[in-house]
Every structure is written in structure tokens, then in C-alpha cells.
Scaffold this motif. Structure first.
Motif, PDB file in Angstrom:
ATOM      1  N   UNK A   1       0.827  -1.205   0.000  1.00  0.00           N
ATOM      2  CA  UNK A   1       0.000   0.000   0.000  1.00  0.00           C
ATOM      3  C   UNK A   1       0.860   1.253   0.000  1.00  0.00           C
ATOM      4  N   UNK A   2       1.877   1.281   0.880  1.00  0.00           N
ATOM      5  CA  UNK A   2       2.773   2.440   0.940  1.00  0.00           C
ATOM      6  C   UNK A   2       3.488   2.628  -0.396  1.00  0.00           C
ATOM      7  N   UNK A   3       3.982   1.514  -0.966  1.00  0.00           N
ATOM      8  CA  UNK A   3       4.689   1.580  -2.249  1.00  0.00           C
ATOM      9  C   UNK A   3       3.781   2.122  -3.355  1.00  0.00           C
ATOM     10  N   UNK A   4       2.531   1.682  -3.377  1.00  0.00           N
ATOM     11  CA  UNK A   4       1.590   2.149  -4.404  1.00  0.00           C
ATOM     12  C   UNK A   4       1.229   3.626  -4.227  1.00  0.00           C
ATOM     13  N   UNK A   5       1.109   4.072  -2.962  1.00  0.00           N
ATOM     14  CA  UNK A   5       0.793   5.473  -2.705  1.00  0.00           C
ATOM     15  C   UNK A   5       1.931   6.376  -3.170  1.00  0.00           C
ATOM     16  N   UNK A   6       3.171   5.975  -2.888  1.00  0.00           N
ATOM     17  CA  UNK A   6       4.332   6.761  -3.318  1.00  0.00           C
ATOM     18  C   UNK A   6       4.373   6.830  -4.842  1.00  0.00           C
TER      19      UNK A   6
END
Length: 508
Positions: free
Chosen positions: A21-26
Motif C-alpha cells: 500500500x505504501x509503495x503504491x501510494x508513493x
């Protein structure tokens, strides 16, 4: 053993899911900054169209995984090998069907996208998306063995690694080249790398017959019967969950779709975590039903449904209460949607999340054919309601239409085929069960929203932390007040204490 495997799969799934999720948001933040909101909308639209083409999968995966439970449980290598051969040949045919369907659809792509003025050749981008989809079907069938054998965590670890590594590559590519073509090509490279690694692991972990016999005619007949039902379910799932982007693109334009896609990313992140947890326990449910049957597994259903309800309430509360603060800090004020749109999205999200456990038991029990016509009715209601409401009230109408159509499963399929058919419980018991859960959810989420709006902070990060804390703490307190003496609450409390003691003993 079932509980141990499920817990292991869930823990790994949640941890890895959060990292993804964090990777996709970035990655999405850099996409918006470098390529703009219109191309973000185009990316979301093509993702949606690929989901539509994937209806051609017909549910082969679910049907074959269902039939893998027993031979894997009995270590029947011959039967497993036959099923995998059938699965491979079927997926090759599906890949060919998707390719033909994509070619037929290609001339209509500009109209579906609203004839946008964008800086890329939309046919080339569309072609790259289609190639990625076809490759996934040609290479992904072996992972079904890991799903059926309760080894989801292996797939999740590999998927996490691929997401993190290739998202870093995508961000570097976006910053250095601002090329949508390169962005889409990197996605293809990720699909190839992930599937090659999973296939190598499966080849080492499982022994399959070199020249397997064709599958038993009875099993083949049953698979095609289930597929006959699953085909309608696949269509229904796409129309209900997957046509929102197409409707928004056609009626409101790529700009609106691009803004909405940021909220969609938050929704997908939540649904992805639920999906990971759902996949982690599905094989255990299938194994349970093989061992003790449906009627005796009702206690397990109630426990899983309680856990699902708690997670659904907290997830929707966080989305409804904190998404405004998150989007404002993440992308800026101009990307924040109206509260009525977020409310409609939250309702649709809650209905979707609460389907999880019912769907798991229904799928694990192989109930695909019996309610095959329900998704057709659901799809028709969705299209009519969403199109009618979008012209009356705008963007919220798309999601209200989705929510309305989703209710047919809660009002017909689940009470008839799961609650009554599998567990032999009455419709009255089902109605009471659903009404109590819905009333609790409404109370918890609305209370969280009112409390969060009582304090407005100038610092965006502090506002996000405050909203997030309220969205979690308030529902947990209300749930504790209502359920702290229930059997399900006591079961999970004891299980949690047992896990903590094991961890403490292990690290002592």
C-alpha cells in the motif's frame, strides 16, 4: 494445523499488504506529479477494461482450486497432475480469447475514454496493458497449488518484493523520462519476473507427473458445471465492481476519473488487505468442509464473520473519517472529493467488505452453479441505477448504484445458499444477524465522523493522525461495549493471548 496455517498466512498477508500500500501510494503521487491527472484517469480506465476482458477466465481458477483441496489433502499426485495439466491448457485458451476480445474492442477505445486530448497514443498504451494481461494468464496457473495448499504467504512475499522493486524502478522512470510507455512496459517486466520466480518455487516444492492423464470425466463435468455458474458470477463481479470507472469516464470525463482514482487507490488498498486475509483462510475453510461438513462448521463461520465485521467497521470508519485528511496531505486540496461522494463510496465499500466471509464459505463449498442467475440481475440493477443516478446527483450516484445492486447477494444468495443451505439456519436468524451488524456499523462510523469533525487542526499531518485515531478507537470501544461477553469475542481474546505467550516464550 488449519488455525496455524491461517494465522501464518494472515500475519504475512497483512504485513506485506501494508508495505505494498505504501509503495503504491508513493508511486501514484509521482505519477500525478509527472504525467498529470488525465493520464492517471486513463491508467485507471485501462485497468478497468482489462478487468472486463478477464471475465473470459470464467472462474476456471476457483473451480480447479476447489478440486485441488482433496487430492492435496490425500497426497494424490496423479490427480493433482491431471488437474494442473487441464488448468494450463484452459488458461492458454483463455489468453487467446482475451487477445481476440481486446482486438475487437480496440476501435471503441477513444469513445470509451471520452476522446481525450492526451500526449500519448492511447492504442499503444492499451496494447501494453493487454500484453501484460495475456502474459499473466499464460504463466500464473501454477500458483493455484500454493493457494490450495494454504501456502499463500509464499506468493505474498514474492508479490511484495516485485511491487517494491518495480515501483522504485517506475518512480525513477517517471522522474527521469516522464514516459507512460516506459511505465506500462515496466509493469510487463514485473509480471514476467514474479511469475517466473513463483513457477520455479512450485516446480521445486511439488512433484507432478511428467505425462499426466486427462482428468476424470466426472471431475471435468463438475468443473464445467461450476464454471457455468462462475461465468455469471465473474460477469456480475465485473459489472458491479468494475464498471464505475467506465461510467465515470463516459459521463463525467477523464479529469473526474483521475481525481476519483486516488480515492479508489485507498479503497483498493483496503480491499486488497481483506482479499489477502480472505485468501489466507479460504483454503482452511475448504479443508474444514472436507473434514466435518457445513452444518458443524457454523461456529467457525460465526467467529470469522465477527472478525470480518470488526475489520470492516474499522476500515470503513478510517476511509470515511480520515480519507479527506490523507488526500489533502498526500496530493493537495484540489484532489479532495465532496463529503457526499465519500459517504456513497463508504457505503459501497462496507457492503463489499461484509461479503467476504459469506463468499469464502460459498466458494469453498463449491456453490457456484446454484445461484448463477443472481449476478445477471445484480449487473442489470447496477448499470441502470448507476447511469440513472449519475445524471441526477452526479458522481455519488455511480457508487450508490453499485451499493444498491450489491444488496441482492445479502438479501438472496447468502441467506439461501450459505445460511440456510450450508448451515441449515433460518432466514429469520440471518436477518437478525445482518440487521444487528449493520446497526452497529452505522452507530460506530457515524459517531467517529461526528467526533473527528469536532476538532480542526492547522497541521495536515496532525489532523490525519487525529482523524485516524478517532476512526479506530471509537469503533473499537463501541464494539467492545456490545460484544465483550460474546463467545466470538472471548475466543479471539484467548487466541490473541495464546499467540502472545508463544511469541514471548519463543523470544525468551
Amino acid at each position: 494445523m488449519r488455525t496455524s496455517n491461517s494465522i501464518k498466512n494472515i500475519i504475512v498477508s497483512v504485513i506485506l499488504g501494508l508495505v505494498v500500500i505504501v509503495a503504491n501510494f508513493v508511486m501514484q503521487r509521482y505519477f500525478v506529479q509527472t504525467l498529470g491527472v488525465q493520464l492517471l484517469g486513463l491508467n485507471s480506465l485501462f485497468t478497468n477494461i482489462i478487468s472486463m476482458l478477464s471475465v473470459a477466465e470464467l472462474g476456471f481458477g476457483s473451480a480447479v482450486i476447489f478440486h485441488l483441496y482433496k487430492p492435496l489433502h490425500e497426497n494424490d499426485i496423479a490427480s493433482v497432475s491431471s488437474l494442473m495439466r487441464f488448468y494450463k491448457l484452459s488458461y492458454r485458451s483463455i489468453a487467446a480469447i482475451i487477445a481476440v476480445a481486446a482486438i475487437i474492442l480496440a476501435p471503441f477505445i477513444p469513445e470509451i475514454a471520452g476522446n481525450p486530448s492526451v500526449s500519448v497514443n492511447i492504442y499503444v498504451i492499451y496494447g501494453l496493458f493487454v500484453i501484460n494481461c495475456i502474459l499473466s494468464y499464460l504463466m500464473s496457473y501454477k500458483r493455484s497449488l500454493l493457494y490450495a495448499d494454504q501456502k499463500n504467504y509464499i506468493i505474498n512475499i514474492i508479490h511484495l518484493s516485485a511491487i517494491v522493486i518495480f515501483n522504485i524502478v517506475k518512480v525513477i522512470a517517471l522522474i527521469s523520462t516522464k514516459s507512460f510507455y516506459l511505465f506500462a512496459t515496466i509493469s510487463i517486466a514485473m509480471t514476467l519476473a514474479e511469475n517466473i520466480l513463483i513457477n520455479r518455487i512450485v516446480n521445486k516444492k511439488y512433484t507432478l507427473t511428467a505425462s499426466p492423464k486427462p482428468i476424470d470425466k466426472t471431475i471435468k463435468k463438475d468443473i464445467f458445471k461450476q464454471i457455468g455458474g462462475l461465468f455469471f458470477h465473474k460477469i456480475g463481479a465485473f459489472v458491479v465492481m468494475g464498471t464505475d470507472n467506465i461510467i465515470i469516464s463516459i459521463t463525467l470525463g477523464l479529469q473526474t476519473l483521475g481525481i476519483y482514482s486516488n480515492y479508489q487507490l485507498i479503497q483498493v488498498a483496503i480491499q486488497s488487505l481483506f482479499s489477502q486475509i480472505s485468501n489466507a483462510v479460504r483454503a482452511s475453510i475448504g479443508n474444514l468442509l472436507v473434514d466435518i461438513g457445513g452444518k458443524k462448521s457454523f461456529t467457525t463461520f460465526l467467529r470469522l464473520q465477527f472478525a470480518n465485521q470488526v475489520l470492516s467497521i474499522i476500515s470503513v470508519s478510517v476511509f470515511f473519517v480520515a480519507s479527506r485528511s490523507l488526500v489533502r496531505m498526500w496530493l493537495g486540496e484540489k484532489f479532495v472529493l465532496d463529503v457526499w461522494v465519500v459517504m456513497a463510496l463508504s457505503l459501497s465499500l462496507y457492503i463489499t467488505l461484509t461479503r467476504s466471509v459469506f463468499g469464502n464459505f460459498k466458494e469453498a463449498a463449491g456453490i457456484f452453479y446454484e445461484d448463477r442467475l443472481v449476478p445477471v440481475v445484480e449487473s442489470l440493477i447496477n448499470i441502470v441505477a448507476s447511469l440513472a443516478l449519475v445524471y441526477v446527483i452526479g458522481l455519488p450516484g455511480v457508487f450508490l448504484g453499485t451499493a444498491i445492486s450489491s444488496m441482492i447477494l445479502h438479501c438472496y444468495s447468502y441467506p439461501k445458499f450459505v445460511f440456510k443451505g450450508l448451515f441449515h439456519k433460518s432466514y429469520k436468524e440471518y436477518a437478525i444477524h445482518i440487521l444487528i451488524n449493520t446497526a452497529l456499523a452505522f452507530c460506530a462510523i457515524s459517531t467517529s465522523f461526528v467526533i473527528s469533525r469536532a476538532i480542526v487542526l492547522s497541521n495536515p499531518l496532525l489532523q490525519l493522525i487525529y482523524d485516524g485515531a478517532v476512526a479506530i478507537i471509537v469503533p473499537l470501544f463501541i464494539i467492545w461495549l456490545v460484544y465483550h461477553k460474546s463467545d466470538e469475542y472471548i475466543y479471539f481474546k484467548k487466541l490473541f493471548v495464546k499467540i502472545l505467550r508463544k511469541l514471548a516464550k519463543h523470544h525468551a
